[in-house]
Design an enzyme around this catalytic site. Structure first.
Site, PDB file in Angstrom:
ATOM      1  N   LYS A 166       0.826  -1.211   0.000  1.00  0.00           N
ATOM      2  CA  LYS A 166       0.000   0.000   0.000  1.00  0.00           C
ATOM      3  C   LYS A 166       0.863   1.266   0.000  1.00  0.00           C
ATOM      4  CE  LYS A 166      -2.145  -1.071   3.839  1.00  0.00           C
ATOM      5  NZ  LYS A 166      -1.418  -2.338   4.119  1.00  0.00           N
ATOM      6  N   ARG A 171      -9.895   0.898   8.305  1.00  0.00           N
ATOM      7  CA  ARG A 171      -9.434  -0.436   8.670  1.00  0.00           C
ATOM      8  C   ARG A 171     -10.524  -1.257   9.347  1.00  0.00           C
ATOM      9  NH1 ARG A 171      -3.590   0.542   8.598  1.00  0.00           N
ATOM     10  NH2 ARG A 171      -2.473  -1.403   8.951  1.00  0.00           N
ATOM     11  N   ARG A 188      11.412  -5.519   5.567  1.00  0.00           N
ATOM     12  CA  ARG A 188      11.163  -4.084   5.308  1.00  0.00           C
ATOM     13  C   ARG A 188      12.082  -3.204   6.156  1.00  0.00           C
ATOM     14  NH1 ARG A 188       5.098  -1.819   5.558  1.00  0.00           N
ATOM     15  NH2 ARG A 188       5.104  -2.675   7.670  1.00  0.00           N
ATOM     16  N   ARG A 212      10.844  -1.366  11.574  1.00  0.00           N
ATOM     17  CA  ARG A 212       9.762  -1.047  12.484  1.00  0.00           C
ATOM     18  C   ARG A 212       9.683  -2.101  13.578  1.00  0.00           C
ATOM     19  NH1 ARG A 212       4.649   0.178   8.640  1.00  0.00           N
ATOM     20  NH2 ARG A 212       3.666  -0.945  10.375  1.00  0.00           N
ATOM     21  N   ARG A 269      -0.856  -8.862  13.424  1.00  0.00           N
ATOM     22  CA  ARG A 269      -1.431  -7.856  12.524  1.00  0.00           C
ATOM     23  C   ARG A 269      -2.204  -8.527  11.387  1.00  0.00           C
ATOM     24  NH1 ARG A 269       3.811  -5.195  11.176  1.00  0.00           N
ATOM     25  NH2 ARG A 269       2.693  -4.036   9.577  1.00  0.00           N
TER      26      ARG A 269
HETATM   27  P1  ADP Z   1       1.074  -1.594   7.404  1.00  0.00           P
HETATM   28  O1  ADP Z   1       1.709  -0.671   6.385  1.00  0.00           O
HETATM   29  O2  ADP Z   1       1.997  -2.676   7.772  1.00  0.00           O
HETATM   30  O3  ADP Z   1      -0.291  -2.012   6.958  1.00  0.00           O
HETATM   31  P2  ADP Z   1       0.537   0.762   8.957  1.00  0.00           P
HETATM   32  O4  ADP Z   1       1.779   1.579   8.921  1.00  0.00           O
HETATM   33  O5  ADP Z   1      -0.573   1.153   8.044  1.00  0.00           O
HETATM   34  O6  ADP Z   1       0.914  -0.768   8.744  1.00  0.00           O
HETATM   35  O7  ADP Z   1      -0.045   0.717  10.430  1.00  0.00           O
HETATM   36  C1  ADP Z   1       0.783   0.429  11.536  1.00  0.00           C
HETATM   37  C2  ADP Z   1      -0.059   0.408  12.799  1.00  0.00           C
HETATM   38  O8  ADP Z   1      -0.652   1.698  13.005  1.00  0.00           O
HETATM   39  C3  ADP Z   1      -1.232  -0.559  12.785  1.00  0.00           C
HETATM   40  O9  ADP Z   1      -0.849  -1.881  13.159  1.00  0.00           O
HETATM   41  C4  ADP Z   1      -2.159   0.091  13.817  1.00  0.00           C
HETATM   42  O10 ADP Z   1      -1.709  -0.147  15.134  1.00  0.00           O
HETATM   43  C5  ADP Z   1      -1.972   1.565  13.523  1.00  0.00           C
HETATM   44  N1  ADP Z   1      -2.927   2.033  12.518  1.00  0.00           N
HETATM   45  C6  ADP Z   1      -2.652   2.483  11.259  1.00  0.00           C
HETATM   46  N2  ADP Z   1      -3.780   2.829  10.622  1.00  0.00           N
HETATM   47  C7  ADP Z   1      -4.798   2.602  11.481  1.00  0.00           C
HETATM   48  C8  ADP Z   1      -6.216   2.745  11.418  1.00  0.00           C
HETATM   49  N3  ADP Z   1      -6.845   3.189  10.310  1.00  0.00           N
HETATM   50  N4  ADP Z   1      -6.944   2.408  12.511  1.00  0.00           N
HETATM   51  C9  ADP Z   1      -6.367   1.967  13.630  1.00  0.00           C
HETATM   52  N5  ADP Z   1      -5.038   1.800  13.759  1.00  0.00           N
HETATM   53  C10 ADP Z   1      -4.251   2.105  12.697  1.00  0.00           C
HETATM   54  P1  ADP Z   2       2.113  -1.880   3.213  1.00  0.00           P
HETATM   55  O1  ADP Z   2       2.094  -0.375   3.266  1.00  0.00           O
HETATM   56  O2  ADP Z   2       0.911  -2.451   2.529  1.00  0.00           O
HETATM   57  O3  ADP Z   2       2.339  -2.501   4.550  1.00  0.00           O
HETATM   58  P2  ADP Z   2       4.734  -1.590   1.908  1.00  0.00           P
HETATM   59  O4  ADP Z   2       4.503  -0.722   0.718  1.00  0.00           O
HETATM   60  O5  ADP Z   2       5.390  -0.987   3.079  1.00  0.00           O
HETATM   61  O6  ADP Z   2       3.341  -2.327   2.296  1.00  0.00           O
HETATM   62  O7  ADP Z   2       5.554  -2.863   1.407  1.00  0.00           O
HETATM   63  C1  ADP Z   2       5.972  -3.868   2.352  1.00  0.00           C
HETATM   64  C2  ADP Z   2       7.394  -4.314   1.999  1.00  0.00           C
HETATM   65  O8  ADP Z   2       7.372  -5.011   0.749  1.00  0.00           O
HETATM   66  C3  ADP Z   2       8.399  -3.171   1.824  1.00  0.00           C
HETATM   67  O9  ADP Z   2       9.652  -3.619   2.284  1.00  0.00           O
HETATM   68  C4  ADP Z   2       8.424  -2.948   0.308  1.00  0.00           C
HETATM   69  O10 ADP Z   2       9.685  -2.446  -0.131  1.00  0.00           O
HETATM   70  C5  ADP Z   2       8.180  -4.354  -0.218  1.00  0.00           C
HETATM   71  N1  ADP Z   2       7.410  -4.392  -1.468  1.00  0.00           N
HETATM   72  C6  ADP Z   2       6.413  -3.560  -1.866  1.00  0.00           C
HETATM   73  N2  ADP Z   2       5.913  -3.934  -3.060  1.00  0.00           N
HETATM   74  C7  ADP Z   2       6.601  -5.054  -3.428  1.00  0.00           C
HETATM   75  C8  ADP Z   2       6.554  -5.933  -4.586  1.00  0.00           C
HETATM   76  N3  ADP Z   2       5.697  -5.724  -5.592  1.00  0.00           N
HETATM   77  N4  ADP Z   2       7.405  -6.971  -4.606  1.00  0.00           N
HETATM   78  C9  ADP Z   2       8.288  -7.179  -3.588  1.00  0.00           C
HETATM   79  N5  ADP Z   2       8.366  -6.403  -2.481  1.00  0.00           N
HETATM   80  C10 ADP Z   2       7.543  -5.346  -2.408  1.00  0.00           C
END
Ligand code: ADP
Ligand code: ADP
Ligand code: ZN
Length: 214
Positions: free
Chosen positions: A13, A88, A127, A160, A171
């Protein structure tokens, strides 16, 4: 244009939202980034959020919704936004509807990234992020030019705390329980498109841009 990027942790994302925002001239609104920024600055919001983030749980809706509402009123979001990490759960999706209706705006499309579980775990545990500009890297799939250093701003990269295998597992379970029902919610509204999130980053971007018609 107002777009939501939906998908489990590690689906890509953040990576894709940055690219879509640049391509279409939209604001990238990432709730996780906003919480982490507050945490670094030691604000009350950041300290409150940390208690949940460290355990892989969702931060309470009231806190999260108020933060998003303030963010979409910023000047850069008036032409449109890519929401990354919000909504979410169903309560947040309904809150988003209310806040957009109140501003005579609407959600144009929800893009749901589909990635298999094994790939999610490999992506998350490898990551690395830039604590300064939020750029995201992967030790294997998207390495920085100089190991451990951000290409964009030269800051040292960090992992992270919640990308440990234990918290990742939690998660993913929270995603299945609370967030996955939004796929059916937005399908019913006929604004959902599921997009294959496997394969190279550039290929996924091309699929998403194609769906949005640009
Ligand atoms: P990821 O990219 O791995 O999906 P995020 O960076 O979006 O993770 O979110 C990290 C953490 O921040 C989540 O596990 C949650 O604790 C909190 N968080 C992020 N967005 C939301 C949301 N919309 N509602 C509640 N908690 C959130
Ligand atoms: P999210 O926000 O959904 O948690 P991220 O964009 O942070 O996801 O991506 C999670 C991890 O996967 C990061 O380390 C990123 O560099 C890697 N990544 C993202 N897209 C791809 C892909 N198409 N193939 C392989 N690795 C990816
Ligand atoms: Zn950086």
């Amino acid at each position: 244009m107002n777009v939501v990027l939906l998908g489990p942790p590690g689906a890509g994302k953040g990576t894709q939202a940055v690219r879509l925002a640049a391509h279409f001239g939209l604001a990238h609104v990432a709730t996780g980034d906003l919480f982490r920024q507050n945490l670094r600055e030691g604000t009350p919001l950041g300290l409150e959020a940390r208690r949940y983030m460290d355990q892989g749980l969702l931060v309470p809706d009231s806190v999260t919704v108020a933060m998003v509402e303030a963010r979409i009123d910023q000047p850069d979001a008036q032409a449109g936004f890519v929401l990354d990490g919000f909504p979410r759960n169903l309560a947040q999706a309904e809150a988003l509807d209310r806040m957009l209706a109140g501003r005579h705006r609407r959600l144009d499309r929800v893009l749901a990234l589909v990635v298999d579980r094994e790939a999610l775990i490999r992506r998350l545990t490898g990551r690395w992020i830039c604590p300064s500009c939020q750029a995201t890297y992967h030790v294997e799939f998207n390495p920085p030019r100089i190991p451990g250093v951000c290409d964009r701003c030269g800051t040292g990269l960090v992992q992270r705390a919640d990308d440990s295998l234990e918290t990742v597992t939690k998660r993913l379970a929270v995603y299945e329980e609370e967030t996955a029902p939004l796929v059916a919610f937005y399908r019913h509204r006929e604004i959902l498109t599921e997009v294959d999130g496997m394969g190279a980053v550039n290929d996924v971007t091309a699929r998403l841009v194609g769906v949005l018609g640009g």
